[in-house]
Design an enzyme around this catalytic site. Structure first.
Site, PDB file in Angstrom:
ATOM      1  N   LEU A 149      27.471  22.771  20.918  1.00 35.77           N
ATOM      2  CA  LEU A 149      26.178  22.436  21.510  1.00 35.77           C
ATOM      3  C   LEU A 149      26.356  21.534  22.727  1.00 35.77           C
ATOM      4  O   LEU A 149      25.890  21.844  23.820  1.00 35.77           O
ATOM      5  CB  LEU A 149      25.278  21.761  20.473  1.00 35.77           C
ATOM      6  CG  LEU A 149      23.934  21.226  20.972  1.00 35.77           C
ATOM      7  CD1 LEU A 149      23.053  22.382  21.467  1.00 35.77           C
ATOM      8  CD2 LEU A 149      23.209  20.449  19.873  1.00 35.77           C
ATOM      9  N   PRO A 152      29.348  18.804  29.078  1.00 32.99           N
ATOM     10  CA  PRO A 152      29.683  17.617  29.883  1.00 32.99           C
ATOM     11  C   PRO A 152      28.453  16.912  30.444  1.00 32.99           C
ATOM     12  O   PRO A 152      28.436  15.675  30.558  1.00 32.99           O
ATOM     13  CB  PRO A 152      30.554  18.198  31.004  1.00 32.99           C
ATOM     14  CG  PRO A 152      31.189  19.399  30.398  1.00 32.99           C
ATOM     15  CD  PRO A 152      30.145  19.984  29.483  1.00 32.99           C
ATOM     16  N   ILE A 181      34.329  19.293  21.326  1.00 30.21           N
ATOM     17  CA  ILE A 181      34.159  20.246  20.234  1.00 30.21           C
ATOM     18  C   ILE A 181      35.223  20.038  19.160  1.00 30.21           C
ATOM     19  O   ILE A 181      36.424  20.231  19.407  1.00 30.21           O
ATOM     20  CB  ILE A 181      34.199  21.700  20.753  1.00 30.21           C
ATOM     21  CG1 ILE A 181      33.129  21.893  21.837  1.00 30.21           C
ATOM     22  CG2 ILE A 181      34.008  22.670  19.599  1.00 30.21           C
ATOM     23  CD1 ILE A 181      31.713  21.529  21.421  1.00 30.21           C
ATOM     24  N   ASN A 263      20.049  18.761  11.088  1.00 32.94           N
ATOM     25  CA  ASN A 263      19.395  17.977  10.038  1.00 32.94           C
ATOM     26  C   ASN A 263      20.323  17.811   8.843  1.00 32.94           C
ATOM     27  O   ASN A 263      20.481  16.722   8.302  1.00 32.94           O
ATOM     28  CB  ASN A 263      18.089  18.651   9.604  1.00 32.94           C
ATOM     29  CG  ASN A 263      16.994  18.500  10.641  1.00 32.94           C
ATOM     30  OD1 ASN A 263      16.963  17.513  11.379  1.00 32.94           O
ATOM     31  ND2 ASN A 263      16.107  19.481  10.721  1.00 32.94           N
ATOM     32  N   GLY A 265      23.594  18.341   9.045  1.00 25.08           N
ATOM     33  CA  GLY A 265      24.775  17.668   9.558  1.00 25.08           C
ATOM     34  C   GLY A 265      24.641  16.159   9.549  1.00 25.08           C
ATOM     35  O   GLY A 265      25.617  15.430   9.327  1.00 25.08           O
ATOM     36  N   GLY A 363      42.000 -10.190   7.272  1.00 25.80           N
ATOM     37  CA  GLY A 363      42.632 -11.026   8.269  1.00 25.80           C
ATOM     38  C   GLY A 363      43.535 -10.200   9.172  1.00 25.80           C
ATOM     39  O   GLY A 363      43.248  -9.039   9.486  1.00 25.80           O
ATOM     40  N   GLU A 387      26.294  14.012  16.111  1.00 24.29           N
ATOM     41  CA  GLU A 387      25.166  14.600  15.358  1.00 24.29           C
ATOM     42  C   GLU A 387      23.833  13.993  15.794  1.00 24.29           C
ATOM     43  O   GLU A 387      22.895  13.875  15.012  1.00 24.29           O
ATOM     44  CB  GLU A 387      25.351  14.409  13.838  1.00 24.29           C
ATOM     45  CG  GLU A 387      26.694  14.869  13.288  1.00 24.29           C
ATOM     46  CD  GLU A 387      26.814  16.375  13.167  1.00 24.29           C
ATOM     47  OE1 GLU A 387      26.163  17.063  13.959  1.00 24.29           O
ATOM     48  OE2 GLU A 387      27.555  16.848  12.307  1.00 24.29           O
ATOM     49  N   ASN A 390      22.550   7.320  17.442  1.00 22.28           N
ATOM     50  CA  ASN A 390      21.587   6.534  16.660  1.00 22.28           C
ATOM     51  C   ASN A 390      20.387   6.111  17.500  1.00 22.28           C
ATOM     52  O   ASN A 390      19.314   5.827  16.952  1.00 22.28           O
ATOM     53  CB  ASN A 390      22.284   5.342  16.016  1.00 22.28           C
ATOM     54  CG  ASN A 390      23.112   5.780  14.816  1.00 22.28           C
ATOM     55  OD1 ASN A 390      23.231   6.970  14.531  1.00 22.28           O
ATOM     56  ND2 ASN A 390      23.682   4.824  14.104  1.00 22.28           N
TER      57      ASN A 390
END
EC number: 1.3.8.5
Length: 405
Positions: A149, A152, A181, A263, A265, A363, A387, A390
């Site tokens: 999907l 660039p 991809i 959805n 995914g 640490g 996907e 956010n």
């Protein structure tokens, strides 16, 4: 003083090994059948993935044979229909399995989740001939799939994609390229979103392109922070002729197919984040119990006790949200898209914070590649980007809230 004692007793109770292990089994609320799926996946992760996770990362190995072993357990087409080789399980079952597998290797499981999404898209939107041609080999992982999907110049704005597919006789002629991809170059089947019509989402169609098709080529293998057990390349189309018979659905239906795939995914990738956080809470707990500073183990430090309790709490809360979203998607509820977006947003953020805190608890050791916690941090970071970033999840959620009547 009394508050301090009561708080300490409470945290010590939370940290009691048997209770803690019970929290981390992630089996609460599951059916007996789901617990069995989960156990099989946890065992596979512990025996077939975790021992090799660091090597796959360091040498950038795409563990084909290991994934085919996973497929023998039914993990190659988890929510694909049985008549074409799938396991026919629910979205909740799938989430449980991906969480468990990710405790062994996030990167490999994340690729398996993308492969499952592609197989589901062909199973759901393909005709009988397409389903019978592609799904059995994908479900057995004899062949592997990639989702194409992103370009660039079109990431979050996916509807502006520029890859064209011009109809000439009984073939489409593809020109353009796809970026980032997963599996690119090493996989066999490419589910490609391309422009067959005008501008915008309604001009996009979905084609299945097979490796070896003249005009299909690949860019260099990308060097990534994490996700190194799966190759990432550009996928390039130069007068690439694809039969019209390889189109999924109708012309103009591609963007809808892509979004419906995503959805699921988003639940899958959130589930992979759960597995990483799950493993990191265990690693942090084990480290606190053995690492000594100032004459006693770190597990006696109240600040670290509190942080560990917070990590476990956020893990369980995240898991509940993912499972609710998975159930909503399975039931095709009106709130499914928003819940999938909420799960992806909240869980990938919170689980990254859990893994990062686990590294901090280790640490300096946490920054060494001899310790698994750093790989979980590196592998999980990209889950906040792919996907749908956010930030895009916030757009989807707010749009839903603001358009409700």
């Amino acid at each position: 003083y009394h508050l301090h004692i009561h708080s300490l007793l409470f945290i010590q109770t939370v940290l009691h090994i048997s209770i803690f292990n019970s929290l981390l089994t992630a089996a609460h609320g599951l059916s007996d059948e789901q617990r069995e799926f989960q156990k099989v996946a946890f065992d596979f992760a512990a025996n077939e993935m975790a021992p090799y996770m660091a090597e796959w990362d360091h040498k950038e190995i795409f563990p084909v044979e290991t994934m085919r072993k996973a497929a023998q357990l039914g993990f190659g087409g988890i929510y694909v229909q049985p008549e074409v080789g799938g396991s026919g399980l629910s979205r909740l079952d799938t989430s449980v399995i991906f969480e468990a597998l990710s405790t062994g290797c996030v990167s490999t499981t994340a690729y398996i989740s993308i492969h499952n999404m592609c197989a589901w898209m062909i199973d759901t939107f393909g005709n009988t001939e397409q389903r019978e041609k592609y799904c059995p080999d994908l479900c057995s992982m004899e062949k592997f799939a990639s989702y194409c999907l992103t370009e660039p110049g079109s990431g979050s704005d996916a509807a502006s994609l520029l890859t064209t597919a011009q109809l000439k006789g009984d073939h489409y002629i593809l020109n353009g390229s796809k970026a980032f991809i997963s599996g690119g170059g090493d996989t066999d089947v490419y589910v490609v979103m391309c422009r067959t019509g005008g501008k915008g989402a309604k001009g996009i169609s979905c084609l299945v392109v097979e490796k070896g098709t003249p005009g299909l080529s690949f860019g260099k293998k990308e060097k990534k922070v994490g996700w190194n057990s799966q190759p990432t390349r550009a996928v390039i189309f130069e007068d690439c002729a694809v039969p019209v018979a390889n189109r999924l659905g109708e012309e103009g239906q591609g963007f809808t197919i892509a979004m419906k795939g995503l959805n699921g995914g988003r639940i899958n990738i959130a589930s992979c984040s759960l597995g990483a956080a799950h493993a990191c809470v265990q690693l942090a707990r084990d480290h606190l119990l053995v690492r000594k500073q100032f004459g006693e183990t770190l597990s006696n430090n109240q600040y670290l006790q509190f942080r560990l309790a917070e990590m476990a709490t956020k893990l369980v809360a995240s898991r509940l949200l993912v499972r609710e979203a998975a159930t909503a998607l399975q039931e095709n509820r009106p709130d499914a898209v928003s819940l999938c977006s909420m799960a992806k947003l909240f869980v990938t953020d919170e689980c990254f914070n859990i893994c990062n805190q686990a590294l901090q608890m280790h640490g300096g050791y946490g920054y060494l590649k001899d310790y698994a916690v750093q790989q979980f941090v590196r592998d999980i970071r990209v889950h906040q980007i792919l996907e749908g970033t956010n930030e895009v999840m916030r757009m989807i959620i707010s749009r839903s809230l603001l358009t409700e009547s």
